[in-house]
Design a protein around this motif. Structure first.
Motif, mmCIF file in Angstrom:
data_model
loop_
_atom_site.group_PDB
_atom_site.id
_atom_site.type_symbol
_atom_site.label_atom_id
_atom_site.label_comp_id
_atom_site.label_asym_id
_atom_site.label_seq_id
_atom_site.Cartn_x
_atom_site.Cartn_y
_atom_site.Cartn_z
ATOM 1 N N VAL A 136 0.816 -1.302 0.013
ATOM 2 C CA VAL A 136 -0.042 -0.013 0.027
ATOM 3 C C VAL A 136 0.863 1.344 -0.032
ATOM 4 O O VAL A 136 1.410 1.570 1.069
ATOM 5 C CB VAL A 136 -0.910 0.020 1.294
ATOM 6 C CG1 VAL A 136 -1.729 1.468 1.118
ATOM 7 C CG2 VAL A 136 -1.824 -1.352 1.453
ATOM 8 N N VAL A 194 -1.598 -1.267 -4.246
ATOM 9 C CA VAL A 194 -2.594 -0.301 -3.918
ATOM 10 C C VAL A 194 -2.073 1.137 -3.707
ATOM 11 O O VAL A 194 -1.250 1.573 -2.563
ATOM 12 C CB VAL A 194 -3.549 -0.495 -2.774
ATOM 13 C CG1 VAL A 194 -4.527 0.455 -2.369
ATOM 14 C CG2 VAL A 194 -3.915 -2.166 -2.569
ATOM 15 N N TYR A 200 -4.954 -2.093 -7.572
ATOM 16 C CA TYR A 200 -6.024 -1.501 -6.895
ATOM 17 C C TYR A 200 -5.803 -0.055 -6.568
ATOM 18 O O TYR A 200 -5.711 0.081 -5.258
ATOM 19 C CB TYR A 200 -6.576 -2.458 -6.015
ATOM 20 C CG TYR A 200 -6.584 -3.920 -6.318
ATOM 21 C CD1 TYR A 200 -7.443 -4.529 -7.274
ATOM 22 C CD2 TYR A 200 -5.663 -4.987 -5.830
ATOM 23 C CE1 TYR A 200 -7.259 -5.744 -7.698
ATOM 24 C CE2 TYR A 200 -5.485 -6.132 -5.890
ATOM 25 C CZ TYR A 200 -6.296 -6.563 -6.802
ATOM 26 O OH TYR A 200 -6.105 -8.118 -7.059
#
Ligand code: AVI
Length: 320
Positions: free
Chosen positions: A86, A109, A135
């Motif tokens: 992330v 992400v 994503y």
């Protein structure tokens, strides 16, 4: 944002511009005047920042890249198989590519306020890492946001390179690290780049480059206020100044009014005395000890710290 609410009644701004307007009116009404560094990064500002990262005087980017390259295997060894990466803020993909190449991630992400930027970035990564699930999340990463359902159950690894943490006030840095821990959850890890305190001349030069790119980057925020908020700043009547504040361990960037003047923005007047400053950015420089204490205060422990040979920059692996 009090001003944003009042302004919204008279101006047809979208949500982001309305927040920008509210912050500008509020921050220029203070004494000393200030502006938030997060507003540097419109398209022109992001491009100028990319130019800064390759300036001979601006050591952080190339030094951090050097650490990520030379310590890549050690960094990879702390990443669990199939973890989700992330990234808080999405800029150039050079750094994240170094991690993606060496580690076996199950998902990536990128989180950024600029949706357009994310889309472009995600496209390039999907092409080069066809197996990787990408994503993107369009959100302000300094506030809580939800992780995509696709990475549920994967171990989480946060990534916050570039010493962006240094642009937060210490209380904001703690709040960010706490919030990141909350978002990533129990058992998470975080890889974070932090610029180190060093010789003041080196710091000074890094923020006062000979080619004047940092000056243009700083002044661009006035150009942006003129364009997006209809301000009438005479940009040539301000000059860039960066100074090292030793007590507070930070480089400060200011815009200095060259003469007395009044600027009109959204129906309000802002008067400047000659020599008056707008404080536009602080870039905090940490010692390894001070960063370790900050991380601990924020619910993380420092698992490992890597620096370059000259101790210019540091990369840390944190554990929640
Ligand atoms: C993005 N940030 C970490 C940069 C820094 O060094 O504080 C922004 C910057 N300001 C002037 N030059 C670069």
């Amino acid at each position: 944002n009090l001003h944003a609410a009042t302004l919204a009644q008279s101006y047809p701004f979208d949500e982001q511009t309305s927040a920008f307007a509210g912050d500008v009116i509020g921050d220029l009404s203070q004494f000393p005047k200030r502006l938030s560094p997060k507003y540097f990064y419109d398209a022109a500002g992001s491009e100028l920042f990319e130019q800064i990262t390759v300036l001979p005087e601006y050591y952080p980017t190339r030094t951090e890249l050097g650490i990520l390259r030379s310590r890549g295997d050690e960094i990879a060894s702390i990443v669990p198989r199939g973890a989700a990466l992330v990234e808080f803020g999405a800029g150039a993909t050079t750094k994240v590519r170094l991690l993606l190449e060496r580690c076996d991630f199950g998902g990536y992400v990128p989180v950024d306020i600029s949706g357009d930027f994310l889309t472009a970035q995600a496209g390039g990564l999907r092409k080069d890492f066809p197996e990787l699930g990408v994503y993107p999340v369009a959100a302000d990463f300094t506030a809580p946001f939800a992780l995509p359902a696709e990475i549920e159950g994967m171990p989480k690894v946060g990534f916050f390179p570039g010493s962006t943490l240094g642009n937060f006030e210490p209380h904001e840095a703690r709040a960010f690290l706490r919030s990141a821990r909350e978002i990533l959850g129990e058992g998470a890890q975080m890889i974070i780049g932090v610029d180190l305190e060093k010789n003041e001349r080196v710091l000074y030069d890094a923020y006062n480059d000979a080619a004047g790119v940092t000056a243009r980057f700083n002044l661009n925020v006035l150009v942006r206020i003129n364009r997006e908020l209809g301000g009438n700043f005479d940009v040539s009547a301000f000059m860039h100044r960066s100074v090292y504040n030793r007590e507070r361990h930070r480089i400060e960037m200011h815009l200095i009014a060259k003469k007395a003047q009044t600027v009109r923005i959204l129906g309000r007047n802002f008067s400047f005395r000659p020599g008056e400053s707008i404080h536009t950015e602080s870039s905090y420089k940490y010692s390894l000890d001070r960063f370790t204490a900050l991380a601990r205060d924020s619910g993380w422990s420092v698992r490992e710290s890597w620096t370059d040979h000259d101790r210019m920059f540091s990369v840390h692996a944190l554990a929640a």
